[in-house]
Structure formats: C-alpha cells, structure tokens
Write a protein that holds these residues in place. Sequence first.
Motif, PDB file in Angstrom:
ATOM      1  N   SER A  92      90.448  85.409 -35.099  1.00 16.06           N
ATOM      2  CA  SER A  92      91.493  86.470 -35.659  1.00 16.06           C
ATOM      3  C   SER A  92      92.327  85.776 -36.736  1.00 16.06           C
ATOM      4  CB  SER A  92      92.600  87.569 -34.372  1.00 16.06           C
ATOM      5  OG  SER A  92      91.883  88.436 -34.815  1.00 16.06           O
ATOM      6  N   ALA A  93      92.349  86.019 -38.006  1.00 16.33           N
ATOM      7  CA  ALA A  93      93.035  85.146 -38.917  1.00 16.33           C
ATOM      8  C   ALA A  93      95.132  84.930 -38.335  1.00 16.33           C
ATOM      9  CB  ALA A  93      93.010  85.332 -40.323  1.00 16.33           C
ATOM     10  N   SER A  94      95.367  83.689 -38.700  1.00 17.24           N
ATOM     11  CA  SER A  94      96.692  84.044 -37.757  1.00 17.24           C
ATOM     12  C   SER A  94      97.593  82.793 -38.527  1.00 17.24           C
ATOM     13  CB  SER A  94      96.718  83.210 -36.902  1.00 17.24           C
ATOM     14  OG  SER A  94      96.152  81.655 -36.916  1.00 17.24           O
ATOM     15  N   TYR A  95      97.775  83.744 -40.314  1.00 18.01           N
ATOM     16  CA  TYR A  95      98.279  82.678 -41.702  1.00 18.01           C
ATOM     17  C   TYR A  95      99.619  83.662 -41.314  1.00 18.01           C
ATOM     18  CZ  TYR A  95      93.848  81.928 -42.916  1.00 18.01           C
ATOM     19  OH  TYR A  95      92.658  81.839 -42.875  1.00 18.01           O
ATOM     20  N   PRO A  96     100.734  83.028 -42.222  1.00 22.17           N
ATOM     21  CA  PRO A  96     102.046  84.439 -41.938  1.00 22.17           C
ATOM     22  C   PRO A  96     101.637  85.411 -42.944  1.00 22.17           C
ATOM     23  CG  PRO A  96     101.902  81.803 -43.275  1.00 22.17           C
ATOM     24  CD  PRO A  96     100.771  82.000 -42.240  1.00 22.17           C
ATOM     25  N   TYR A  97     101.149  85.037 -43.726  1.00 19.65           N
ATOM     26  CA  TYR A  97     101.073  86.388 -44.884  1.00 19.65           C
ATOM     27  C   TYR A  97     100.459  85.960 -45.862  1.00 19.65           C
ATOM     28  CZ  TYR A  97     102.853  82.397 -48.697  1.00 19.65           C
ATOM     29  OH  TYR A  97     103.110  81.642 -49.541  1.00 19.65           O
ATOM     30  N   LEU A  98      99.349  87.236 -46.286  1.00 17.46           N
ATOM     31  CA  LEU A  98      98.704  87.221 -47.727  1.00 17.46           C
ATOM     32  C   LEU A  98      98.506  87.991 -48.807  1.00 17.46           C
ATOM     33  CD1 LEU A  98      95.663  88.351 -45.130  1.00 17.46           C
ATOM     34  CD2 LEU A  98      96.339  86.051 -46.091  1.00 17.46           C
ATOM     35  N   VAL A  99      98.087  87.881 -49.282  1.00 20.97           N
ATOM     36  CA  VAL A  99      98.543  88.083 -50.595  1.00 20.97           C
ATOM     37  C   VAL A  99      97.423  89.169 -51.263  1.00 20.97           C
ATOM     38  CG1 VAL A  99      99.901  87.859 -53.718  1.00 20.97           C
ATOM     39  CG2 VAL A  99     100.860  86.166 -51.254  1.00 20.97           C
ATOM     40  N   LEU A 100      97.755  89.908 -52.343  1.00 18.04           N
ATOM     41  CA  LEU A 100      96.828  91.045 -52.604  1.00 18.04           C
ATOM     42  C   LEU A 100      97.216  91.448 -53.834  1.00 18.04           C
ATOM     43  CD1 LEU A 100      93.475  93.010 -51.961  1.00 18.04           C
ATOM     44  CD2 LEU A 100      95.445  94.933 -51.470  1.00 18.04           C
ATOM     45  N   ASN A 101      95.638  90.856 -54.901  1.00 20.36           N
ATOM     46  CA  ASN A 101      96.284  91.130 -55.827  1.00 20.36           C
ATOM     47  C   ASN A 101      95.301  92.614 -56.606  1.00 20.36           C
ATOM     48  OD1 ASN A 101      98.461  89.316 -57.056  1.00 20.36           O
ATOM     49  ND2 ASN A 101      96.872  87.662 -56.709  1.00 20.36           N
ATOM     50  N   LEU A 102      96.179  93.457 -57.107  1.00 22.10           N
ATOM     51  CA  LEU A 102      95.058  94.482 -57.843  1.00 22.10           C
ATOM     52  C   LEU A 102      95.260  94.806 -59.096  1.00 22.10           C
ATOM     53  CD1 LEU A 102      96.597  96.971 -55.405  1.00 22.10           C
ATOM     54  CD2 LEU A 102      94.397  96.035 -55.103  1.00 22.10           C
ATOM     55  N   PHE A 103      93.989  94.451 -59.741  1.00 22.51           N
ATOM     56  CA  PHE A 103      94.019  94.455 -61.478  1.00 22.51           C
ATOM     57  C   PHE A 103      93.325  95.951 -62.148  1.00 22.51           C
ATOM     58  CE2 PHE A 103      93.810  90.521 -59.987  1.00 22.51           C
ATOM     59  CZ  PHE A 103      94.983  89.886 -60.176  1.00 22.51           C
ATOM     60  N   HIS A 104      93.840  96.319 -62.660  1.00 26.88           N
ATOM     61  CA  HIS A 104      93.569  97.715 -63.263  1.00 26.88           C
ATOM     62  C   HIS A 104      92.638  97.097 -64.682  1.00 26.88           C
ATOM     63  CE1 HIS A 104      94.215 101.374 -66.289  1.00 26.88           C
ATOM     64  NE2 HIS A 104      93.705 101.949 -64.907  1.00 26.88           N
ATOM     65  N   PRO A 105      91.201  97.962 -64.071  1.00 21.18           N
ATOM     66  CA  PRO A 105      90.273  97.190 -65.149  1.00 21.18           C
ATOM     67  C   PRO A 105      90.403  97.210 -67.245  1.00 21.18           C
ATOM     68  CG  PRO A 105      89.312  98.922 -63.705  1.00 21.18           C
ATOM     69  CD  PRO A 105      91.396  98.501 -63.847  1.00 21.18           C
ATOM     70  N   THR A 106      91.274  98.223 -66.996  1.00 23.72           N
ATOM     71  CA  THR A 106      91.314  98.032 -68.854  1.00 23.72           C
ATOM     72  C   THR A 106      93.310  97.653 -68.988  1.00 23.72           C
ATOM     73  OG1 THR A 106      92.116 100.555 -69.011  1.00 23.72           O
ATOM     74  CG2 THR A 106      89.238  99.894 -69.511  1.00 23.72           C
ATOM     75  N   LEU A 107      93.838  98.072 -68.727  1.00 24.43           N
ATOM     76  CA  LEU A 107      95.629  97.950 -68.795  1.00 24.43           C
ATOM     77  C   LEU A 107      96.005  97.040 -67.890  1.00 24.43           C
ATOM     78  CD1 LEU A 107      96.487 101.668 -68.768  1.00 24.43           C
ATOM     79  CD2 LEU A 107      96.078 100.328 -70.982  1.00 24.43           C
ATOM     80  N   ALA A 108      96.641  96.054 -68.491  1.00 20.33           N
ATOM     81  CA  ALA A 108      97.499  94.451 -67.335  1.00 20.33           C
ATOM     82  C   ALA A 108      98.634  94.871 -67.223  1.00 20.33           C
ATOM     83  CB  ALA A 108      96.928  93.636 -68.458  1.00 20.33           C
ATOM     84  N   GLN A 109      99.049  96.008 -67.848  1.00 20.66           N
ATOM     85  CA  GLN A 109     100.978  96.672 -67.030  1.00 20.66           C
ATOM     86  C   GLN A 109     100.681  97.006 -65.736  1.00 20.66           C
ATOM     87  OE1 GLN A 109      99.489  97.812 -70.153  1.00 20.66           O
ATOM     88  NE2 GLN A 109      99.885  99.532 -70.335  1.00 20.66           N
TER      89      GLN A 109
END
Length: 171
Positions: A92-109
């Motif tokens: 099991s991983a033991s990091y204090p936190y992780l970051v998930l970036n979700l990118f829309h294919p066409t709309l950066a906003q």
Amino acid sequence: MNEEVSVAPWYRQPWFWFLTIAPLSAITFCIIMFVVASNMDDTMVSDDYSKEGRGINQEIARDVKARELGVNADLAFEDRAILLTVNTEQGSASYPYLVLNLFHPTLAQKDRTIQFRSDGNGHYTGSLLDDIDGRWYYELRGPDNQWRLKGEAWLPSDNKLHITSEGAAQG
C-alpha cells in the motif's frame, strides 16, 4: 413601329439580383467569420516550444518512475465523493496526499484539480465541487511530483476504474 416598352427600375431586374447574390453572400460570410475568429481564444497554441519540449521530457521521466515503482490505483465515484486506493510493488502507498488533475478534451475552463487526503493503508478520499460527465483525461500525481499515472476515461463511472502506469483505465 415606335412602341415604347417601359423598363422596370434596377431593383426589379432579375439579372441584377442574379449577378449580385454571390458577391453579397461572400461578403456577408466573410464578415461573420471575421467576427467569430476575433472573439475566439487560441487556447491550444503555444509560443515557447523549447520549454514545452523540456516539460515533455520531465513528464516521460515521471511515467517511467511510476512504472519502476509499480504504482496502480483504483478509483471509485460515489456521488461527488471519490475513493482512491493506491498500491505499489512494495504494498500500500503511504503518501500524505495525492493530486488528481482532470482535463476536459476541448474546454480548458472545465479542467478540475482534486486533492486526496490519506485515510491510511493506501486509501484516499476526495470530493468534487461540480458534477462531471463525459470523456476526461486524468493525471494522478504523488505529493513530490516524482511519478504520475495518466490516461483517459468516461466519468463518472459506475464501476471502479483500475489505473495502471500504462495509462489504461479498465472499468
């Protein structure tokens, strides 16, 4: 022999309209396209290609590091809550936190960043502020930004998504 034929005014002549419809429609189309082009942003165009090239090399190094560590994750959606389980070759991983970036294919906003907090034993929780629906590119990163898992998925998913360092999300 001297019959006078009355001639209609110019705006009632069919040949006048036949000959002017194509130039008038071309001018109208050009004005519309100019207005549209001047009001749109070029979000995908970059001026600094050498900087992006160095960034791509760093991203490839992060992908290689994820493969070396054997990082894989399971992602489950429950309404706006997201449950994440991360494992490595050592367990099991033991990091204090992780970051998930979700990118829309066409709309950066529409791009999203979700921070997960550790619940212990490789389990993490995070939450969405807005609903997401459709195709998304994702990127899961460690807190030290040394590795990443990336890929593409249709979200939210009814099944758990299994994310590997190869970038394939199986649901």
